[in-house]
Enzyme design. Structure first.
Site, PDB file in Angstrom:
ATOM      1  CB  SER A  82      -1.050   0.042   1.299  1.00  0.00           C
ATOM      2  OG  SER A  82       0.152   0.265   2.125  1.00  0.00           O
ATOM      3  CG  ASP A 183       3.842  -8.164   7.320  1.00  0.00           C
ATOM      4  OD1 ASP A 183       3.987  -9.566   7.684  1.00  0.00           O
ATOM      5  OD2 ASP A 183       3.868  -7.229   7.084  1.00  0.00           O
ATOM      6  CG  ASP A 188      -2.139  -6.938  15.409  1.00  0.00           C
ATOM      7  OD1 ASP A 188      -1.533  -8.131  16.456  1.00  0.00           O
ATOM      8  OD2 ASP A 188      -0.876  -6.630  15.839  1.00  0.00           O
ATOM      9  CD  GLN A 217       0.516 -14.684  20.481  1.00  0.00           C
ATOM     10  OE1 GLN A 217       0.944 -12.731  21.014  1.00  0.00           O
ATOM     11  NE2 GLN A 217       0.071 -14.817  21.234  1.00  0.00           N
ATOM     12  CB  THR A 252       7.701  -9.402  13.416  1.00  0.00           C
ATOM     13  OG1 THR A 252       5.718  -9.530  13.530  1.00  0.00           O
ATOM     14  CG2 THR A 252       8.089 -10.084  12.177  1.00  0.00           C
ATOM     15  N   PRO A 285       5.226   2.580  25.375  1.00  0.00           N
ATOM     16  CG  PRO A 285       4.821   4.329  27.167  1.00  0.00           C
ATOM     17  CD  PRO A 285       5.869   3.400  26.456  1.00  0.00           C
ATOM     18  CB  THR A 291       6.082  -0.526  13.224  1.00  0.00           C
ATOM     19  OG1 THR A 291       4.586  -1.519  14.246  1.00  0.00           O
ATOM     20  CG2 THR A 291       6.384   0.466  14.418  1.00  0.00           C
ATOM     21  N   GLY A 292       5.362  -2.912  11.278  1.00  0.00           N
ATOM     22  CA  GLY A 292       4.979  -3.995  10.741  1.00  0.00           C
ATOM     23  C   GLY A 292       6.222  -3.841   8.738  1.00  0.00           C
ATOM     24  CG  ASP A 293       3.993  -1.793   6.911  1.00  0.00           C
ATOM     25  OD1 ASP A 293       3.101  -2.838   6.224  1.00  0.00           O
ATOM     26  OD2 ASP A 293       3.314  -0.859   6.762  1.00  0.00           O
TER      27      ASP A 293
END
Length: 368
Positions: A82, A183, A188, A217, A252, A285, A291-293
């Protein structure tokens, strides 16, 4: 006579011009061709010479592609993800880091939105499978389809995902050593945000052809059909995925009793027990986008540089991401923003040194 004058003028143009052939002259050629029957043999020869010069000019107009003629030491990546005009998710989060690590990266934007979908509104366009294949055909027609890596992220429809599988086949027909880094973005924290039918396509068709798989996960649970509530479960999920196809699997983020982990697994030979490790990741926090990409892109970048040391590649990737997130958090706090009120846009450009030369603060621990 007028036609002859036109042809002579065109002939003179090609004899003296240093410029490439403009479209208008091609159009003129198409116009005069049907009139060939009305003119004599000398004009036929002139027109033939004109055509030869047209083709010569067109050939000259295509310079060598240095990314192919002189490839980088790292690789050439086709990234299908994307894209947002503002902010850093998908290709915006992946392309720049890979370029910093020395890769030539060609992005195809599966969607183009004004901003990510976490905002109150967004506008934009969605690429369909047919349009994706048109881009691939255009690259192939010009000899531009050689890649060392294919990277994929968020894909929103079965038809588009099936076209991605066609792309994998096409790229591997050109470079059998192509690495497919996938990925499998599906959801999630117990929730899918893609159509449920995509899960089966990933499980049955995508995982078997992937070289590297980077689920979180929840996605690993969806792909294996098993629950992950312990580190042992995470290791076993990696084993199941290895058996299905990919030699490298990185889950990850796994939350085990409040502790956040990355679990990696590298099966160096089929049938061989994989080398497995974990990295404990401190919780920050706040919630961040992209962040995953970013993590998958960095895992691609570093694991290719250290092909036999997935744990080292993961240490570098995690250390980069954590430094970037801490900088993002500090900058938002400095601006007086409540960091827990909504998702934060990552400070990607400001963290280029942490991407290129990360200080490794998070170490992998091998399982026995």
């Amino acid at each position: 006579m007028m036609l002859m004058a036109i042809l002579c003028s065109i002939d003179q143009f090609f004899s003296t011009s240093a410029f490439f052939l403009p479209v208008s002259f091609l159009s003129l050629y198409m116009f005069v061709s049907p009139l060939i029957a009305r003119i004599g043999s000398s004009s036929i020869r002139s027109l033939s010479n004109f055509r030869t010069k047209c083709l010569k000019q067109l050939h000259m107009a295509q310079p060598p592609i240095l990314a192919l003629a002189i490839p980088s030491d790292t690789g050439r990546v086709l990234s299908i993800q994307s894209h947002t005009v503002q902010g850093y998710v998908g290709n915006k989060s992946a392309v720049f880091p890979l370029q910093l690590l020395g890769y030539d990266v060609d992005p195809i934007n599966s969607v183009q939105f004004s901003n990510h979908t976490g905002y109150p509104t967004f506008k934009g366009q969605v690429l369909n499978g047919e349009q994706l294949w048109e881009l691939i055909e255009g690259l192939e027609a010009n000899g531009l389809l050689y890649y060392t890596h294919l990277l994929t992220g968020y894909i929103g429809s079965v038809s588009f995902l099936n076209t991605v599988l066609k792309v994998v086949d096409k790229l591997r027909s050109i470079n059998p050593k192509l690495k497919f880094v996938c990925d499998p973005v599906m959801g999630d924290e117990g929730k899918l945000y893609v159509p449920p039918e995509l899960v089966m396509v990933y499980r049955e068709k995508v995982v078997p052809v992937a070289s590297v798989l980077t689920p979180n996960q929840f996605e690993a649970e969806q792909l294996t059909g098993s629950s992950i509530t312990s580190e042992k479960d995470g290791q076993e999920a990696c084993n199941i995925l290895h058996a299905a196809g990919p030699s490298k699997v990185v889950i990850t983020s796994i939350n085990i009793d409040g502790t956040l982990l990355l679990i990696g697994s590298h099966q160096k030979e089929k049938g061989q027990s994989p080398e497995q490790f974990k990295i404990v990741i401190p919780k920050i926090p706040a919630y961040f986008t992209g962040t995953g990409d970013l993590t998958t892109a960095l895992l691609l970048g570093w694991s290719n540089k250290y092909p036999n040391d997935l744990d080292k590649a993961a240490e570098l990737a995690v250390s980069s991401v954590q430094a970037l997130l801490l900088r993002t958090l500090a900058d938002y706090q400095k601006a007086g923003y409540d960091c827990q009120s909504s998702s934060l846009e990552i400070r990607l450009i400001q963290s280029l040194d942490d991407i290129r030369n990360p200080e490794v603060k998070y170490r992998a621990k091998r399982y026995n």
